[in-house]
Design a protein around this motif. Structure first.
Motif, short mmCIF file in Angstrom:
data_model
loop_
_atom_site.label_atom_id
_atom_site.label_comp_id
_atom_site.label_asym_id
_atom_site.label_seq_id
_atom_site.Cartn_x
_atom_site.Cartn_y
_atom_site.Cartn_z
N TYR A 19 0.86 -1.18 0.00
CA TYR A 19 0.00 0.00 0.00
C TYR A 19 0.90 1.23 0.00
CZ TYR A 19 -3.92 -2.95 1.63
OH TYR A 19 -4.90 -3.91 1.75
N PHE A 25 0.62 5.58 0.73
CA PHE A 25 -0.20 6.60 1.37
C PHE A 25 0.46 7.97 1.23
CE2 PHE A 25 -2.81 3.68 4.00
CZ PHE A 25 -2.03 2.54 3.97
N TYR A 80 0.22 11.35 3.69
CA TYR A 80 -0.27 11.97 4.91
C TYR A 80 0.17 13.43 4.91
CZ TYR A 80 -1.56 7.57 7.24
OH TYR A 80 -2.16 6.37 7.59
N ARG A 119 -4.91 7.03 -0.15
CA ARG A 119 -4.31 5.71 -0.06
C ARG A 119 -4.47 5.00 -1.41
NH1 ARG A 119 -6.43 0.76 3.86
NH2 ARG A 119 -6.92 -0.68 2.16
N PHE A 122 3.89 13.76 3.76
CA PHE A 122 4.72 12.57 3.82
C PHE A 122 4.16 11.47 2.95
CE2 PHE A 122 7.66 13.72 7.11
CZ PHE A 122 6.98 14.61 7.92
N MET A 130 3.74 0.69 2.83
CA MET A 130 3.46 -0.38 3.77
C MET A 130 3.43 -1.71 3.02
SD MET A 130 0.03 -1.24 5.96
CE MET A 130 0.07 0.17 7.04
N ARG A 131 4.20 -2.66 3.47
CA ARG A 131 4.14 -4.00 2.91
C ARG A 131 2.89 -4.70 3.41
NH1 ARG A 131 9.86 -5.86 5.02
NH2 ARG A 131 9.15 -7.92 4.38
N THR A 132 2.36 -5.61 2.65
CA THR A 132 1.13 -6.29 3.07
C THR A 132 1.40 -7.55 3.85
OG1 THR A 132 1.03 -7.49 0.97
CG2 THR A 132 -0.20 -5.41 1.12
N ASN A 133 2.65 -7.96 3.96
CA ASN A 133 2.93 -9.22 4.64
C ASN A 133 3.62 -9.06 5.98
OD1 ASN A 133 5.36 -8.33 3.73
ND2 ASN A 133 5.97 -10.25 2.73
N THR A 134 3.74 -7.82 6.45
CA THR A 134 4.43 -7.61 7.72
C THR A 134 3.64 -6.73 8.68
OG1 THR A 134 5.65 -5.75 6.79
CG2 THR A 134 6.74 -7.91 6.79
N GLY A 135 2.39 -6.49 8.40
CA GLY A 135 1.59 -5.72 9.34
C GLY A 135 1.76 -4.22 9.18
N ASN A 136 1.37 -3.52 10.24
CA ASN A 136 1.28 -2.06 10.17
C ASN A 136 2.62 -1.40 10.47
OD1 ASN A 136 -1.44 -1.99 9.46
ND2 ASN A 136 -2.03 -2.35 11.56
N GLN A 137 3.48 -1.38 9.51
CA GLN A 137 4.76 -0.72 9.63
C GLN A 137 4.94 0.18 8.42
OE1 GLN A 137 8.14 -3.29 10.13
NE2 GLN A 137 9.63 -1.66 9.79
N PHE A 138 4.97 1.49 8.67
CA PHE A 138 5.17 2.44 7.59
C PHE A 138 6.65 2.73 7.40
CE2 PHE A 138 1.15 3.24 6.21
CZ PHE A 138 0.32 4.04 6.98
N PHE A 184 8.50 5.86 5.83
CA PHE A 184 8.16 7.22 5.43
C PHE A 184 9.28 7.86 4.62
CE2 PHE A 184 4.26 8.44 7.48
CZ PHE A 184 4.15 7.62 8.59
N SER A 214 -4.84 -2.62 16.47
CA SER A 214 -3.41 -2.47 16.19
C SER A 214 -2.95 -1.09 16.60
CB SER A 214 -3.15 -2.69 14.70
OG SER A 214 -1.82 -2.32 14.37
N SER A 254 0.65 1.24 16.59
CA SER A 254 2.05 1.38 16.19
C SER A 254 2.63 2.65 16.76
CB SER A 254 2.18 1.42 14.65
OG SER A 254 1.71 0.22 14.07
N TYR A 270 5.87 5.57 16.47
CA TYR A 270 6.89 6.16 15.61
C TYR A 270 7.60 7.28 16.38
CZ TYR A 270 4.47 3.80 11.80
OH TYR A 270 3.90 2.84 10.99
N LEU A 328 10.71 10.29 10.33
CA LEU A 328 9.78 9.39 10.99
C LEU A 328 10.32 7.97 10.94
CD1 LEU A 328 6.67 10.99 9.43
CD2 LEU A 328 6.71 10.37 11.84
N PHE A 367 9.89 3.96 12.52
CA PHE A 367 9.02 2.98 13.16
C PHE A 367 9.69 2.39 14.39
CE2 PHE A 367 5.91 -0.31 13.46
CZ PHE A 367 6.59 -1.49 13.70
N GLU A 385 5.01 -2.30 16.66
CA GLU A 385 3.58 -2.46 16.48
C GLU A 385 3.06 -3.52 17.43
OE1 GLU A 385 2.28 -4.76 13.22
OE2 GLU A 385 0.16 -4.32 13.57
N ASN A 392 5.81 -6.36 15.27
CA ASN A 392 6.93 -5.81 14.50
C ASN A 392 7.76 -4.94 15.40
OD1 ASN A 392 6.72 -6.61 11.69
ND2 ASN A 392 4.84 -5.43 11.60
N ARG A 396 -4.50 -5.52 11.03
CA ARG A 396 -3.15 -5.48 10.50
C ARG A 396 -3.24 -5.17 9.01
NH1 ARG A 396 1.10 -9.34 11.67
NH2 ARG A 396 2.23 -7.42 12.01
N VAL A 397 -2.26 -4.44 8.51
CA VAL A 397 -2.22 -4.05 7.09
C VAL A 397 -3.45 -3.23 6.76
CG1 VAL A 397 -1.78 -4.80 4.74
CG2 VAL A 397 -1.04 -6.21 6.64
N GLN A 440 -3.56 3.63 8.92
CA GLN A 440 -3.27 4.01 10.29
C GLN A 440 -3.73 5.44 10.54
OE1 GLN A 440 0.57 2.66 12.01
NE2 GLN A 440 0.99 1.86 9.98
#
Lengths: 115, 112
Positions: free
Chosen positions: A33, A35, A37, A50, A91, A95-103, A105, B31, B33, B35, B43, B45, B48, B56, B97-98, B101
């Motif tokens: 994904y 985004f 912001y 998004r 900004f 975000m990768r789709t296989n590792t959860g909510n980690q941006f 930036f 969820s 997270s 930062y 920014l 991370f 999470e 993470n 998740r995913v 945010q």
């Protein structure tokens, strides 16, 4: 590793004009994904738009639209009819789709709308 | 629906102290997270949490830790504070998740 690059540290635009902010990213992933912001001065970060990588159609939210070029790994934001309230730091985030909510930036672009 | 809230909004600490920051996510969001935002590093991370489990972790030293409670509220702790820990700490919540945010206003920490 994922990297996000915003090559324009500062930009300005006249009120009611159109401006485009650039963002490029580097990834070996196919599903992700993207985004945009905005963070107004001394205010909190809010979502602008998004884009899911699997969608070919560019996302649009009122005056905000993106130009998503997956092969070129480019994700630019176009703001039409700029308003004074658009003044903010923008900004780009990945975000990768296989590792959860980690941006991941970018470093941000400071946009000033001039009356 | 209330947004993400963070407390306190401002903190001043001295080197060597520890600090705990709190984040209450949007109702229903599971969820959370964290930062760190600084002028020099931008920014970054931290970690999470999802359903009380850390999913993470970013590239920060072990002095930075966190936890999530059963009501999804999260806390972040920084021990043995250093001058370089001065930053705006942002919390973001999402429904799953995913997912998109939503950010809180942040806690501005100044270490003297």
């Amino acid at each position: 590793a994922q990297t996000v690059t915003q090559s324009q540290p500062e930009m300005s635009v006249q009120e009611a004009e159109t401006v485009t902010l650039s963002c490029t990213y580097d990834t070996s992933e196919n599903n992700y994904y993207l985004f945009w912001y905005k963070q107004p001065p001394s205010r909190q970060m809010i979502l602008v738009i998004r884009q899911e990588a699997y969608k070919q159609q560019n996302a649009t939210e009122n005056r905000f639209s993106v130009n998503f070029q997956k092969a070129a790994k480019s994700f630019s934001l176009k703001i039409s009819d700029s308003q004074l309230g658009d003044t903010a730091m923008y900004f780009c985030a990945f975000m990768r789709t296989n590792t959860g909510n980690q941006f991941y930036f970018g470093t941000g672009t400071s946009l000033t709308v001039i009356p | 629906k209330a947004g993400v809230t963070q407390t306190p909004r401002y903190l001043i600490k001295t080197r060597g102290q520890q600090v705990t920051l709190s984040c209450s996510p949007i109702s229903g969001h599971r969820s959370v997270s964290w930062y760190q935002q600084t002028p020099g590093q931008g920014l970054q991370f931290l970690f999470e949490y999802f359903s009380e489990t850390q999913r993470n972790k970013g590239n920060f030293p072990g002095r930075f830790s966190g936890r999530q409670f059963s009501n999804s509220r999260s806390e972040m702790n920084v021990s043995t504070l250093e001058l370089g820990d001065s930053a705006l700490y942002l919390c973001a919540s999402s429904l799953a998740r995913v997912e998109t945010q939503y950010f809180g206003p942040g806690t501005r920490l100044l270490v003297l």
